[in-house]
Design an enzyme around this catalytic site. Structure first.
Site, PDB file in Angstrom:
ATOM      1  N   HIS A  44       7.335 -17.587 -21.878  1.00 28.08           N
ATOM      2  CA  HIS A  44       5.930 -17.160 -21.825  1.00 28.08           C
ATOM      3  C   HIS A  44       5.252 -17.931 -20.698  1.00 28.08           C
ATOM      4  O   HIS A  44       5.232 -19.167 -20.697  1.00 28.08           O
ATOM      5  CB  HIS A  44       5.282 -17.476 -23.174  1.00 28.08           C
ATOM      6  CG  HIS A  44       3.830 -17.139 -23.289  1.00 28.08           C
ATOM      7  ND1 HIS A  44       3.379 -15.903 -23.721  1.00 28.08           N
ATOM      8  CD2 HIS A  44       2.713 -17.876 -23.046  1.00 28.08           C
ATOM      9  CE1 HIS A  44       2.062 -15.898 -23.748  1.00 28.08           C
ATOM     10  NE2 HIS A  44       1.622 -17.083 -23.340  1.00 28.08           N
ATOM     11  N   MET A  48      -3.780 -18.527 -15.196  1.00 28.62           N
ATOM     12  CA  MET A  48      -5.227 -18.734 -15.386  1.00 28.62           C
ATOM     13  C   MET A  48      -5.908 -18.860 -14.031  1.00 28.62           C
ATOM     14  O   MET A  48      -5.366 -19.502 -13.122  1.00 28.62           O
ATOM     15  CB  MET A  48      -5.470 -20.018 -16.180  1.00 28.62           C
ATOM     16  CG  MET A  48      -4.751 -20.061 -17.509  1.00 28.62           C
ATOM     17  SD  MET A  48      -5.199 -21.538 -18.425  1.00 28.62           S
ATOM     18  CE  MET A  48      -3.991 -21.466 -19.751  1.00 28.62           C
ATOM     19  N   MET A  79      -4.590 -14.564 -17.897  1.00 25.45           N
ATOM     20  CA  MET A  79      -5.944 -14.968 -18.302  1.00 25.45           C
ATOM     21  C   MET A  79      -6.779 -15.003 -17.026  1.00 25.45           C
ATOM     22  O   MET A  79      -7.169 -16.062 -16.524  1.00 25.45           O
ATOM     23  CB  MET A  79      -5.881 -16.336 -18.996  1.00 25.45           C
ATOM     24  CG  MET A  79      -5.252 -16.245 -20.374  1.00 25.45           C
ATOM     25  SD  MET A  79      -4.689 -17.818 -21.020  1.00 25.45           S
ATOM     26  CE  MET A  79      -3.037 -17.844 -20.341  1.00 25.45           C
ATOM     27  N   MET A 148      -4.776 -14.305 -30.070  1.00 22.39           N
ATOM     28  CA  MET A 148      -4.931 -15.711 -29.693  1.00 22.39           C
ATOM     29  C   MET A 148      -5.429 -16.513 -30.896  1.00 22.39           C
ATOM     30  O   MET A 148      -6.406 -16.134 -31.556  1.00 22.39           O
ATOM     31  CB  MET A 148      -5.934 -15.847 -28.541  1.00 22.39           C
ATOM     32  CG  MET A 148      -5.466 -15.262 -27.221  1.00 22.39           C
ATOM     33  SD  MET A 148      -3.960 -16.012 -26.577  1.00 22.39           S
ATOM     34  CE  MET A 148      -4.479 -17.709 -26.261  1.00 22.39           C
ATOM     35  N   PHE A 154      -6.286 -23.488 -22.530  1.00 26.71           N
ATOM     36  CA  PHE A 154      -5.636 -24.793 -22.538  1.00 26.71           C
ATOM     37  C   PHE A 154      -4.547 -24.843 -23.601  1.00 26.71           C
ATOM     38  O   PHE A 154      -4.692 -24.212 -24.663  1.00 26.71           O
ATOM     39  CB  PHE A 154      -6.664 -25.905 -22.853  1.00 26.71           C
ATOM     40  CG  PHE A 154      -7.732 -26.017 -21.808  1.00 26.71           C
ATOM     41  CD1 PHE A 154      -7.549 -26.819 -20.688  1.00 26.71           C
ATOM     42  CD2 PHE A 154      -8.914 -25.292 -21.924  1.00 26.71           C
ATOM     43  CE1 PHE A 154      -8.528 -26.900 -19.705  1.00 26.71           C
ATOM     44  CE2 PHE A 154      -9.897 -25.366 -20.952  1.00 26.71           C
ATOM     45  CZ  PHE A 154      -9.705 -26.175 -19.836  1.00 26.71           C
ATOM     46  N   GLY A 155      -3.507 -25.610 -23.313  1.00 30.77           N
ATOM     47  CA  GLY A 155      -2.515 -25.919 -24.329  1.00 30.77           C
ATOM     48  C   GLY A 155      -3.032 -27.064 -25.189  1.00 30.77           C
ATOM     49  O   GLY A 155      -4.027 -27.714 -24.862  1.00 30.77           O
ATOM     50  N   GLY A 156      -2.372 -27.269 -26.321  1.00 29.99           N
ATOM     51  CA  GLY A 156      -2.661 -28.440 -27.144  1.00 29.99           C
ATOM     52  C   GLY A 156      -3.905 -28.343 -28.008  1.00 29.99           C
ATOM     53  O   GLY A 156      -4.372 -29.351 -28.536  1.00 29.99           O
ATOM     54  N   GLY A 183      -1.142 -20.155 -29.495  1.00 26.44           N
ATOM     55  CA  GLY A 183      -2.144 -21.219 -29.551  1.00 26.44           C
ATOM     56  C   GLY A 183      -2.044 -22.038 -30.821  1.00 26.44           C
ATOM     57  O   GLY A 183      -2.225 -21.507 -31.921  1.00 26.44           O
ATOM     58  N   GLY A 204       3.746 -24.088 -27.107  1.00 26.44           N
ATOM     59  CA  GLY A 204       3.684 -24.980 -25.947  1.00 26.44           C
ATOM     60  C   GLY A 204       3.932 -26.421 -26.337  1.00 26.44           C
ATOM     61  O   GLY A 204       5.056 -26.918 -26.287  1.00 26.44           O
ATOM     62  N   SER A 205       2.870 -27.108 -26.773  1.00 24.68           N
ATOM     63  CA  SER A 205       2.981 -28.553 -26.995  1.00 24.68           C
ATOM     64  C   SER A 205       3.992 -28.928 -28.078  1.00 24.68           C
ATOM     65  O   SER A 205       4.567 -30.017 -28.010  1.00 24.68           O
ATOM     66  CB  SER A 205       1.608 -29.152 -27.306  1.00 24.68           C
ATOM     67  OG  SER A 205       0.894 -28.320 -28.158  1.00 24.68           O
TER      68      SER A 205
HETATM   69  O1  LIG Z   1      -2.193 -19.086 -23.510  1.00 27.26           O
HETATM   70  C1  LIG Z   1      -2.191 -20.236 -23.887  1.00 27.26           C
HETATM   71  C2  LIG Z   1      -3.422 -21.088 -23.779  1.00 27.26           C
HETATM   72  O2  LIG Z   1      -4.437 -20.339 -23.254  1.00 27.26           O
HETATM   73  C3  LIG Z   1      -0.974 -20.754 -24.537  1.00 27.26           C
HETATM   74  O3  LIG Z   1       0.176 -20.026 -24.183  1.00 27.26           O
HETATM   75  C4  LIG Z   1      -0.795 -22.228 -24.657  1.00 27.26           C
HETATM   76  O4  LIG Z   1      -0.206 -22.776 -23.520  1.00 27.26           O
HETATM   77  C5  LIG Z   1       0.045 -22.585 -25.845  1.00 27.26           C
HETATM   78  O5  LIG Z   1       0.111 -23.966 -25.960  1.00 27.26           O
HETATM   79  P1  LIG Z   1       0.021 -24.694 -27.394  1.00 27.26           P
HETATM   80  O6  LIG Z   1      -1.282 -24.288 -28.033  1.00 27.26           O
HETATM   81  O7  LIG Z   1       1.209 -24.216 -28.178  1.00 27.26           O
HETATM   82  O8  LIG Z   1       0.092 -26.152 -27.060  1.00 27.26           O
HETATM   83 CO   LIG Z   2      -0.333 -17.906 -23.437  1.00 26.52          CO
END
Ligand SMILES: O=C(CO)[C@@H](O)[C@H](O)COP(=O)(O)O
Ligand SMILES: [Co+2]
Length: 228
Positions: A44, A48, A79, A148, A154-156, A183, A204-205
């Site tokens: 994925h 942005m 995004m 979402m 943002f991640g995390g 997310g 992600g994180s």
């Molecule tokens: O699209 C997004 C954030 O906008 C995601 O794809 C995040 O990057 C996922 O990261 P985590 O929330 O799992 O840390």
């Molecule tokens: Co994403």
């Protein structure tokens, strides 16, 4: 994405898709190797623009770099404002699925048709504050609906459970579309996502924040499957 790829993901659901937002960009080849060793089935990629969301990441060159590094399906989450202007370039960079935000376009269905016309899988995403019925009319054109569970950008961030009811609503009115959640998906939340009906789980994180991707993906997968 070919229909075969989409069918494979559907068949394999629930599927964990690592979001590479938080990966080591100084060593993409190693990151892809580590993810392949962990058995991931698709990547994925978060694009942005600093306008649609208050953060900037990368564009076509990085998508093309991942395309060179792997044959895994690339799920590109745009995004950005005016995504229609860039769809062809992301397709040429190697995207298999292109997901646009409903909040970023005037006509979701026609944008999805444009993506299909290039031979890509087409996805539509909505942020937590966007009512799910905004995408109902466009769902017949969508291969993938992305709910979402954080505000895009943002991640995390922490998981927002509003996405879970939307997953149930989408499934109630469309039995075919792949449902993705993105997310704050981690070991504590992933079971609720698959229980609600999510097919594709973006993480992600909870992968890139761990020292060992193999263990992280295995544990997430077990929790996802147990609740599905
Ligand atoms: O699209 C997004 C954030 O906008 C995601 O794809 C995040 O990057 C996922 O990261 P985590 O929330 O799992 O840390
Ligand atoms: Co994403």
């Amino acid at each position: 994405m070919s229909r075969d790829h989409l069918a494979q993901l559907r068949e394999a659901a629930p599927v964990i898709l690592p979001s590479l937002l938080l990966c080591d960009f100084a060593n993409l080849e190693r990151e892809v190797e580590r993810l392949l060793a962990a058995g991931v089935k698709a990547l994925h990629l978060d694009v942005m623009d600093g306008i649609f969301v208050p953060n900037m990441t990368y564009g076509m060159p990085i998508v093309a770099a991942f395309r060179k590094l792997t044959d895994l399906p690339l799920d590109v989450h745009l995004m950005i404002e005016k995504p229609q202007q860039y769809i062809r370039q992301f397709h040429e960079a190697g995207a298999d699925v292109i997901t646009i935000h409903a909040e970023a376009v005037d006509d979701v269905a026609s944008t999805l048709r444009e993506i299909h016309s290039l031979g890509c899988g087409a996805g539509v995403a909505i942020n937590p504050d966007t009512p799910v019925d905004v995408i109902f009319d466009a769902l017949p054109e969508a291969d993938l609906a992305l709910m979402m569970s954080v505000n895009a950008g943002f991640g995390g961030q922490s998981f927002n459970p509003v996405a879970l009811d939307k997953i149930r609503e989408v499934r109630r009115i469309n039995s075919d579309v792949l449902i993705e959640i993105d997310g704050g998906v981690n070991l504590d939340t992933i079971g609720r996502c698959t229980e609600a009906g999510a097919d594709l789980l973006v993480v992600g994180s909870a992968i890139f924040g761990k020292p060992d991707y193999i263990t992280a993906v295995r544990d997430l997968n077990s929790a996802a499957v147990a609740a599905s």
